[in-house]
Design an enzyme around this catalytic site. Sequence first.
Site, short mmCIF file in Angstrom:
data_model
loop_
_atom_site.label_atom_id
_atom_site.label_comp_id
_atom_site.label_asym_id
_atom_site.label_seq_id
_atom_site.Cartn_x
_atom_site.Cartn_y
_atom_site.Cartn_z
N CYS A 371 57.06 16.32 -44.05
CA CYS A 371 56.79 17.76 -44.08
C CYS A 371 57.15 18.45 -42.77
CB CYS A 371 55.34 18.02 -44.44
SG CYS A 371 54.14 17.28 -43.30
N HIS A 502 49.18 17.83 -42.73
CA HIS A 502 50.23 18.59 -43.42
C HIS A 502 50.67 19.75 -42.54
CE1 HIS A 502 52.69 19.55 -46.80
NE2 HIS A 502 52.05 20.66 -47.13
N ASP A 523 55.75 25.92 -48.77
CA ASP A 523 55.21 24.57 -48.65
C ASP A 523 56.30 23.57 -49.01
OD1 ASP A 523 53.81 22.14 -48.82
OD2 ASP A 523 52.04 23.07 -49.72
#
Length: 589
Positions: A371, A502, A523
Amino acid sequence: MDPCSVTCCTMLSCNICGVTVTSEPDMKAHLLIVHMENEVTCPFCKLSGVNYDEMCFHIETAHFEQNELEKNFERINTIQYGTSSSRKDSTLQCRMEVNSSIHSACASNHPKISAPDPPNNGILKHKGFYSENLTESRKFVKSKEKQSDRTKIKGSIYEAMYSPPECPFCGKIEGCSQDMETHVKTEHADLLDTPLEDCNQPLYDCPICGLICTNYHILQEHVDLHLEESNFGQGMDRVQCSRDLELAQQLQQEEDRKRRSEESRQEMEEFQKLQRQYGLNNSGGYKQQQLRNMEIEVNRGRMHPSEFHRRKADMMESLAIGIDDEKTKTSGIMEALYRYYQNAATDVRRVWLSTVVDHFHSSFGDKGWGCGYRNFQMLLSSLLQNDAYDDCLKGMSVPCIPKIQSMIEDAWKEGFDPQGASQLNNRLQGTKAWIGACEVYTLLTSLRIKCRIIDFHKSTGPLGTHPRLFEWILSYYSSEREGSPKVVCTSKPPIYLQYQGHSQTVVGIEERKNRTLCLLVFDPGCPSREMQKLLKQDTEASSVKQLRKFVGNLKHKQYQIVAVEGVLSSEEKIARRQASQVFTAEKIP
């Protein structure tokens, strides 16, 4: 007459051993030879090998306490069973001796008995010849009824021959010896058992057990025995305590060893878990994971083998040139959002949007750990489309994840963030190591992009919320003079948003009609098919909903953002590299 009883008229029987003789001279000879010239033995300590006088002296000096009370009963016995020829003289002498002995033992209680002690003329034998010890002497008086029939017959014969006996304690005269015996036992039992503490002689109490002694030396020996026993007991206690202490130490050492072993095991497990979590367990990097996951898809029938080989070839080409293959990229979303807010979103008072941003999502090669890299790709895609950053990003394209890892390693080699490099073992390529705000800041700074890290390290609102974070982002996007349109397309790049586990990219912020704020975020976990729904001509509110993050949606303990603010000069880059030796972030609050 000698102490014998008349049996069968002319026969005499010895009261000591029971031997029968025919005449009185024979009885005397028997007594002399058998009972008086035999070896004399002390009845208390069994001393032998001495004559009679020496034995008497020994008993008087060594066993005075045991002998004192016994003497009273023996003399009473002599009064009752003396010879007929010397009955009167012996009776008087024995009375005087008994009274004198009682006086010496109990003068404090009976001062009336004051007759002096007569010398020993041999009439009375020493107490050792009558009794084995003081207890036997007391039994003579207290168990008189249990004597043999021969003794009772002898007493009845002599009662008629003797004068009435007199009590040595009170002087009362009784008709026979049995009556006197009964009188003494009933009226003067307390005097017969008079304890030593009532005597007039000095008494010594044992300080340990309370035993009373009449002799200081005996007391000293008695106390020494106590001390020896105590020392022995203390020694045994010390030995036992030493053993207990040694055992306790061994048990404690064993427990400590087990505890350290368990802690070490748990620490190793936690470390390995963190290594797996952050991709540092040497299980391969992007390339290995991409191939492995595509093989799984083929085995499950969800990917055709030809598709596998095509994707593998594209991946190898992308890795070779270091540029992302754009298979996870979605463009045109910011334009779609502009149209949506212009034509719909009636509940929104005003909205600020960043510059153009492309969305990148995770693929087979970085799923679960990429991520941070994908958000950097989003941020860099915006900067590459902004003319203000052409100078520092000239000729650059959005790199693939292994290339980004290589670029961060190059920044570490330049001297940026040595502490962060050490934590990741100065290596990212070929691993699944996570990156965060610090690594993104390091990479941007090495590219001469001016940015800052702000750390919202604790909650600033109710229920663990962070309203100050929303206020800061609103201030960041609304700082330009843009007039008062509903949709404001700013020149500000998107913001990198990091929290535990995250990261996301903030591309705008809404101010709703109820004055609440709402972030718009991309995202990397959202797949392209969902993001492409926003590209429809009539964008639906449900599609935009997945981008919205209200104040109540962000409740992690800590958030960090990386905000781009311009371009660095070469001198500023050097200064920031030096400052990163001890990395610090701005903290709010």
